[in-house]
Design an enzyme around this catalytic site. Sequence first.
Site, PDB file in Angstrom:
ATOM      1  N   ARG A  80     -42.690  38.320  22.317  1.00  0.00           N
ATOM      2  CA  ARG A  80     -41.291  37.887  22.216  1.00  0.00           C
ATOM      3  C   ARG A  80     -41.102  36.930  21.054  1.00  0.00           C
ATOM      4  O   ARG A  80     -40.063  36.952  20.375  1.00  0.00           O
ATOM      5  CB  ARG A  80     -40.838  37.260  23.530  1.00  0.00           C
ATOM      6  CG  ARG A  80     -39.334  37.069  23.621  1.00  0.00           C
ATOM      7  CD  ARG A  80     -38.884  36.759  25.036  1.00  0.00           C
ATOM      8  NE  ARG A  80     -39.412  35.496  25.524  1.00  0.00           N
ATOM      9  CZ  ARG A  80     -39.168  35.012  26.737  1.00  0.00           C
ATOM     10  NH1 ARG A  80     -38.425  35.708  27.589  1.00  0.00           N
ATOM     11  NH2 ARG A  80     -39.670  33.847  27.115  1.00  0.00           N
ATOM     12  N   LYS A 118     -35.301  33.908  21.681  1.00  0.00           N
ATOM     13  CA  LYS A 118     -35.338  32.554  22.237  1.00  0.00           C
ATOM     14  C   LYS A 118     -35.207  31.513  21.121  1.00  0.00           C
ATOM     15  O   LYS A 118     -36.079  30.677  20.886  1.00  0.00           O
ATOM     16  CB  LYS A 118     -36.624  32.355  23.045  1.00  0.00           C
ATOM     17  CG  LYS A 118     -36.456  31.374  24.203  1.00  0.00           C
ATOM     18  CD  LYS A 118     -37.597  31.497  25.181  1.00  0.00           C
ATOM     19  CE  LYS A 118     -37.529  30.471  26.283  1.00  0.00           C
ATOM     20  NZ  LYS A 118     -36.318  30.567  27.116  1.00  0.00           N
ATOM     21  N   GLU A 128     -25.727  36.202  31.466  1.00  0.00           N
ATOM     22  CA  GLU A 128     -26.814  35.298  31.844  1.00  0.00           C
ATOM     23  C   GLU A 128     -26.262  34.029  32.456  1.00  0.00           C
ATOM     24  O   GLU A 128     -25.133  33.641  32.190  1.00  0.00           O
ATOM     25  CB  GLU A 128     -27.642  34.891  30.619  1.00  0.00           C
ATOM     26  CG  GLU A 128     -28.694  35.869  30.190  1.00  0.00           C
ATOM     27  CD  GLU A 128     -29.667  35.232  29.207  1.00  0.00           C
ATOM     28  OE1 GLU A 128     -29.947  34.028  29.314  1.00  0.00           O
ATOM     29  OE2 GLU A 128     -30.160  35.950  28.333  1.00  0.00           O
TER      30      GLU A 128
END
Length: 357
Positions: A101, A202, A238
Amino acid sequence: MAPSVQPSSSPLLASDADEKYADVKWDELGFSLVPTDYMYVAKYKQGESFAEGEIVPYGDISMSPCAGILNYGQGLFEGLKAYRTEDGRITLFRPDQNALRMQTGADRLCMTPPSPDQFVEAVKQTVLANNKWVPPPGKGALYIRPLLIGTGAVLGVASAPEYTFLIYTSPVGNYHKGSSGLNLKVDDKHRRAHSGGTGGVKSCTNYSPVVKPLLEAKSSGFSDVLFLDAATGKNIEEVSTCNIFILKGNIVSTPPTSGTILPGITRKSISKLASDIGYQVQERDVSVEELLEAEEVFCTGTAMVVKAVETVTFHEKKVKYKTGEEALSTKLHLMLTNIQMGVVEDNKGWMVDIISG
């Protein structure tokens, strides 16, 4: 200017090297920083390979006021945990997924990341150096925070000429300590992410914009905020720091990770476990109307693992959901934590041993 490291003067770093555990009141752990002894630092300069990192005393870093992270927010972070098992092992949960990620995020932000192998090895080294801070079995976990930040000086908008890969740790307990379930507010005013943006990686810059609506929600008695999609304002996406699922009948649904939603590693794992016990798992758009008609709602993330949602409020409508011992979220939480804590055999290859029993 490369960042320099200043050792911490924290009084918490008082345990001797031969002690099994640091001096921590493990039963009182929440989710806040408890500085540990060491951190990992590696550096990269354009045109070179990522340097071999080193374990150094935990402490402050200094960098140029013109650093890419300070001026343009060029930074990524990850979050994962190390666990201590009853048979004396210390394990990691799927660190390879965090490494991959970070690769995806680095590509989006035009950064150079460490290789997946270096990432995982660096995490192992950091946990080993801080092994006395891994809580006793069942008392929590050692939270691990890898950072990739642009530390090189850059005045115009551009990729920084130097990056720092840094990992620090902190023992943690329950993210929502003392709460039986979350009370969410659907926010139809603010938007967390949009198509083509950075919602799917992220990035450090994803999080500060959610603080204002989160604080407003908490001041009104809510646990957290659930954001809607920017395109239509009709579909859920989210919560501020976690993914969301709904259950109706035998179908578990969660919004798709199509660029605006972070592909959570816990999310991915819970989807697999739910499928294993006979539920039909769907990744698809989920409308607010479907959310309000669901039988169960729950959230997933590294910090909270799996947490039931007790209520959702949208405008003046408040809906209560099934929670407790018979809830699917409770079963999935137990299934995953039993794997993480070594209570049951890991037949999926998710756990990585750092210290064997």
